[in-house]
Design an enzyme around this catalytic site. Structure first.
Site, mmCIF file in Angstrom:
data_model
loop_
_atom_site.group_PDB
_atom_site.id
_atom_site.type_symbol
_atom_site.label_atom_id
_atom_site.label_comp_id
_atom_site.label_asym_id
_atom_site.label_seq_id
_atom_site.Cartn_x
_atom_site.Cartn_y
_atom_site.Cartn_z
ATOM 1 N N ALA A 155 0.854 -1.200 0.000
ATOM 2 C CA ALA A 155 0.000 0.000 0.000
ATOM 3 C C ALA A 155 0.880 1.237 0.000
ATOM 4 O O ALA A 155 1.929 1.265 0.655
ATOM 5 C CB ALA A 155 -0.892 -0.003 1.237
ATOM 6 N N LYS A 156 0.439 2.241 -0.735
ATOM 7 C CA LYS A 156 1.182 3.502 -0.764
ATOM 8 C C LYS A 156 0.570 4.392 0.325
ATOM 9 O O LYS A 156 -0.259 5.263 0.050
ATOM 10 C CB LYS A 156 1.045 4.120 -2.163
ATOM 11 C CG LYS A 156 2.257 4.902 -2.588
ATOM 12 C CD LYS A 156 2.200 5.231 -4.062
ATOM 13 C CE LYS A 156 2.975 6.490 -4.367
ATOM 14 N NZ LYS A 156 4.356 6.519 -3.919
ATOM 15 N N ALA A 157 0.963 4.092 1.541
ATOM 16 C CA ALA A 157 0.378 4.773 2.694
ATOM 17 C C ALA A 157 1.221 5.982 3.077
ATOM 18 O O ALA A 157 2.455 5.934 3.049
ATOM 19 C CB ALA A 157 0.304 3.806 3.873
ATOM 20 N N TYR A 161 6.045 7.157 4.425
ATOM 21 C CA TYR A 161 7.000 8.117 3.865
ATOM 22 C C TYR A 161 7.801 8.857 4.927
ATOM 23 O O TYR A 161 8.743 9.578 4.588
ATOM 24 C CB TYR A 161 6.289 9.033 2.846
ATOM 25 C CG TYR A 161 6.048 8.201 1.596
ATOM 26 C CD1 TYR A 161 6.991 8.147 0.582
ATOM 27 C CD2 TYR A 161 4.954 7.353 1.509
ATOM 28 C CE1 TYR A 161 6.827 7.318 -0.510
ATOM 29 C CE2 TYR A 161 4.779 6.502 0.426
ATOM 30 C CZ TYR A 161 5.722 6.497 -0.586
ATOM 31 O OH TYR A 161 5.575 5.641 -1.654
#
Ligand code: PMP
Length: 298
Positions: A155-157, A161
């Protein structure tokens, strides 16, 4: 600070076009406090015909939905609606070569409980390649990527980052251009916002799926290699293998394909212009701008 918008810029927010300067969000939002949200990074290009084309929009919006579902964020949008919305924002902002940032975020909620709704904003701005266009001096970071047993790393949560920012800032503080992170077992994993490939004796190597975000650009590079007959091995790769490689590059939507000069003190012996990566970089640019050669039609 970069200039992402001016007084005329618009964005798409929950189904409506609104001025970026007037759009607001809630300071009590769960995403702002805990990093509990998901996003995408997409690019559009002015193509050879002069038309604006979003590159692989279906893949990106499907990943956005999968990311939201992985995190239990309510998701009520469909792919085509979001592609149409994105073209609308690009047209209103008069942008062709743009970076597109959809963000799914949670409402006001200071608890850890589920929400009944999410918000979705789609922002666009003009952006040069994220890591520049000069060969990179990369640092083998002591930071590891998030443990897949603690996060859904496919998932690009948003919260992931923080790890990217820490590693990238540390590399830059040490005089390098960018970081390369390892996975929890010490194998090389990826950059803070890009995947890695390296070349050795005419073969390309890239870390296998499992402990990385398997990028959409990575998939495109694999398609290019298949088309060009370049052998690729996906496996667990060690830093020692990288220190003996001929050449290397990062790839990602924002970074596109960008070659490396060095990793730590090791200078890659093969000139970038002679490397397979250089050829892949050219093909990538041709594909996204639809300047296709007869030999390659992905
Ligand atoms: N890895 C990480 C950690 C990233 O943030 C990105 C950028 N989304 C990538 C790889 C490359 O993914 P993509 O090619 O889909 O942009």
């Amino acid at each position: 600070m970069a200039n992402y918008y001016n007084k005329d810029t618009v964005l798409w927010l929950n189904g409506e076009i609104v001025r970026s300067a007037e759009a607001t969000t809630d300071l009590y939002g769960q995403t702002l406090h805990y990093g509990y949200g998901v996003f995408e990074g997409i690019r559009s290009y002015k193509t050879a015909s002069g038309e604006t084309k979003i590159f692989k929009p279906v893949e990106h919006y499907e990943r956005l939905q999968k990311s939201a579902e992985a995190l239990n964020l309510p998701y009520t949008w469909n792919v085509q609606e979001l592609i149409d919305a994105t073209y609308q924002v690009l047209a209103k902002n008069n942008q062709q070569d743009a970076y597109i940032r959809p963000l799914v975020y949670a409402p006001a909620n200071m608890s850890f409980n589920l929400n009944t709704e999410s918000h979705l904003a789609i922002m666009t701005w003009e952006m040069q390649p994220f890591l520049g266009d000069k060969l990179l001096r990369v640092y083998s970071s002591p930071f590891q990527r998030p443990n897949p047993k603690g996060f859904y790393i496919h998932a690009k949560a948003a919260g992931h980052y923080v790890n990217s920012i820490l590693a990238s800032q540390d590399a830059k503080a040490k005089g390098f251009d960018e970081a390369l992170l390892s996975d929890m077992n010490g194998y090389i994993a990826e950059g803070p916002g890009a995947n890695i490939f390296f070349e050795k004796d005419g073969v390309m190597y890239t870390p296998a799926a499992g402990n990385i975000l398997t990028g959409i650009t990575r998939a495109t590079v694999l398609e290019i290699c298949a088309e060009l007959g370049i052998p690729v091995v996906q496996k667990q790769c060690t830093i020692e293998e990288l220190f003996a490689a001929d050449a290397a590059f990062f790839c990602g939507t924002a970074a596109e394909v960008i070659g490396w000069q060095s990793i730590d003190q090791y200078q890659f012996p093969l000139a970038w212009n002679e490397s397979l990566g250089r050829n892949i970089q050219t093909q990538y640019k041709n594909i996204v701008t639809e300047k296709q050669t007869a030999a390659l039609s992905l």
